[in-house]
Design a protein around this motif. Sequence first.
Motif, PDB file in Angstrom:
ATOM      1  N   ASN A  52       0.799  -3.054  -4.017  1.00 50.34           N
ATOM      2  CA  ASN A  52       2.110  -3.144  -4.655  1.00 50.34           C
ATOM      3  C   ASN A  52       2.216  -2.236  -5.865  1.00 50.34           C
ATOM      4  O   ASN A  52       1.287  -2.157  -6.656  1.00 50.34           O
ATOM      5  N   PRO A  53       3.363  -1.584  -6.029  1.00 53.16           N
ATOM      6  CA  PRO A  53       3.554  -0.815  -7.251  1.00 53.16           C
ATOM      7  C   PRO A  53       4.140  -1.649  -8.399  1.00 53.16           C
ATOM      8  O   PRO A  53       4.046  -1.250  -9.549  1.00 53.16           O
ATOM      9  N   TYR A  54       4.788  -2.781  -8.087  1.00 58.06           N
ATOM     10  CA  TYR A  54       5.369  -3.630  -9.144  1.00 58.06           C
ATOM     11  C   TYR A  54       4.895  -5.071  -8.938  1.00 58.06           C
ATOM     12  O   TYR A  54       4.367  -5.412  -7.897  1.00 58.06           O
ATOM     13  N   PHE A  55       5.254  -5.912  -9.901  1.00 52.54           N
ATOM     14  CA  PHE A  55       5.014  -7.360  -9.839  1.00 52.54           C
ATOM     15  C   PHE A  55       3.546  -7.681  -9.527  1.00 52.54           C
ATOM     16  O   PHE A  55       3.244  -8.434  -8.621  1.00 52.54           O
ATOM     17  N   HIS A  80       0.455   1.739 -14.403  1.00 56.27           N
ATOM     18  CA  HIS A  80       1.729   1.845 -13.675  1.00 56.27           C
ATOM     19  C   HIS A  80       1.576   2.597 -12.359  1.00 56.27           C
ATOM     20  O   HIS A  80       2.547   2.778 -11.638  1.00 56.27           O
TER      21      HIS A  80
END
Lengths: 250, 364
Positions: A52-55, A80
């Motif tokens: 995943n790139p987020y969360f 990030h």
Amino acid sequence: MNQVTFPVLDKRVIIFAGAYGSGKTEVAVNYAAGLAATCSEPVSIIDLDVINPYFRSREAALSLEAQGVRVISPHGEMCHADLPIILPEIRGEIERSEGKVVLDVGGDNVGARVLSSLADSFGRGYEFLIVLNARRPFTSTVTGSLKMIHDIEISSRLKFTGIISNTHLIDETTTETVEEGYRLACAVSTEAGLPVKFVSAVGEAAKRLDPETIGVPVFTLKRQLLKPWEEKDRAARSSKNKGGLVLCRV
Amino acid sequence: MSRILMKGNEAIAEAAIRAGAVYYFAYPITPQSEVGEYMSRRLPEVGGVFVQAESEVAVGNMLMGAVASGKRAFTSSSSPGISLMQEAISTMAAARLPVVLINIMRGGPGIGGILPSQADYFQSTKGGGHGDYRVLVLAPSTLQESVDLTMLAFHLADKYCNPTMVVADGMIGQMMEPVQFPEDYKEEPLPPKDWATTGCRGRAPRIIKSLFLDPAMLETNNVMLAEKYKLMKQNEVRFEAYKINPQNRILLVAYGTMARICQTVIDELAEENISIGLLRPITLFPFPGKEIFAEAVKPNIKAVLTVEMSMGQMVEDVEAAVQGRKPVEFYGRTGGIVPTPEEVRDYILKILAKKTPAVKSWKG
């Protein structure tokens, strides 16, 4: 009302894996915080999500650090990145002899592959837990869940030791949702020969669970990974976005 | 079917399949790669074809061929990838090819970053490629709406024979929410695809092209396209009004997830008896300019505030819509930084505290 207890697992290393979006990160983050509150030993969490790139659990780092959990995740601007970064200190943390370590692994067999490079480090002292959410498309049936278990075991080179029943629909989760998921987890448990270690659910749904129906401990979750519009705590909001340039016309 | 929990990218992919898409061409890029992964798993189950192209330029050209065959085809990408497809989009607009494109926006310009952004508003609504053309642009703010608008995108593309784009910031692609797919999906009747290149045995050949060497023919094509864009403006404007009422002191205009930030702020300020309304464009082209004007000129409105994850793009359409009748303010963050409800709230309070409006009211 159900007994809401923290389900302590004896093993030093606790690995949460499962399908995309099963809620591994929320369970792992809550579990690490729970360990820090109940154990005298040092607790760390390793963000091994290379999918995943987020969360990811690193987003809860500030809150976790405040609760006494050491967060191991890529440093600086690399936190990030969407790169499969495996820090050298991860192996060291797993091979240490003291303290508790929680691993938050990326989704599916693709995300679990990273474990295979570390598989030799775990020895026997670990729990490898599959987080199941019956409301996710590919794990809504016993067959789908068994396939997920099989695929992850092959890519990670590790055997699961238990199941976490984490069926939810985020803020639409009801007691029925959790119970329905528990029934699926029990069926998977029988087929796979793995025990259901605990049921996890958010506060309100967890409180109303009937202990007669749920035969295992219930772990109450407090959502840590909120969407920006869901954050009601004004102090928490203000601590975000510091240092950026603010654009406005006033 | 009961509600299931999906990631935005998966929900969009499943919606495309439910809408009858059988061809998908793409090149992976964060934060939308899950669309491709999902399609690689699901498309074979419905007899479809997924080709991972060598680049987004190739994707554009593959789409052109697939859509020309009359079948439903689409791609998904993120900002830099959509930039690479612009020549094909311009060509498909000129040639009236009903392609569907999904843009899960990330920070730009250039390679930028992988975090959420709304900075492709200009690109999607003002052309992006060359020539006089428009793309129908839909902007969901929830995952359920992402499902509904993706399905609608295929319908509108066929209805107008025009490229149609769904734009959402990376958060929509990456976040999870419960969604439901329609039990049995029925569309309004569509015109027959009597232009599709399906093999010309027994009939006259059909030619799909965007090259017109005769200037009069090229102008005629442009005029016909313009007529179509006019029809879209008449028929397809979509928006949502949130807590809009005559007591509103500020009119907020925001789309996608920024509208959800604004809703949180509106609810909180309502508890302090500060009345704010939100007009959320659902179609970015055609833009709900008339509706924004109608709300902005109401006597209690002190200013119109546009909130975006950009340096200020949609705000230009808001300014055009308001026609100088009220001050138009802007608040934005970029680089992947998401404005917090706190920042928006503080900005609203700052506007309300100002003594004189920044732009004098126009006396007509």
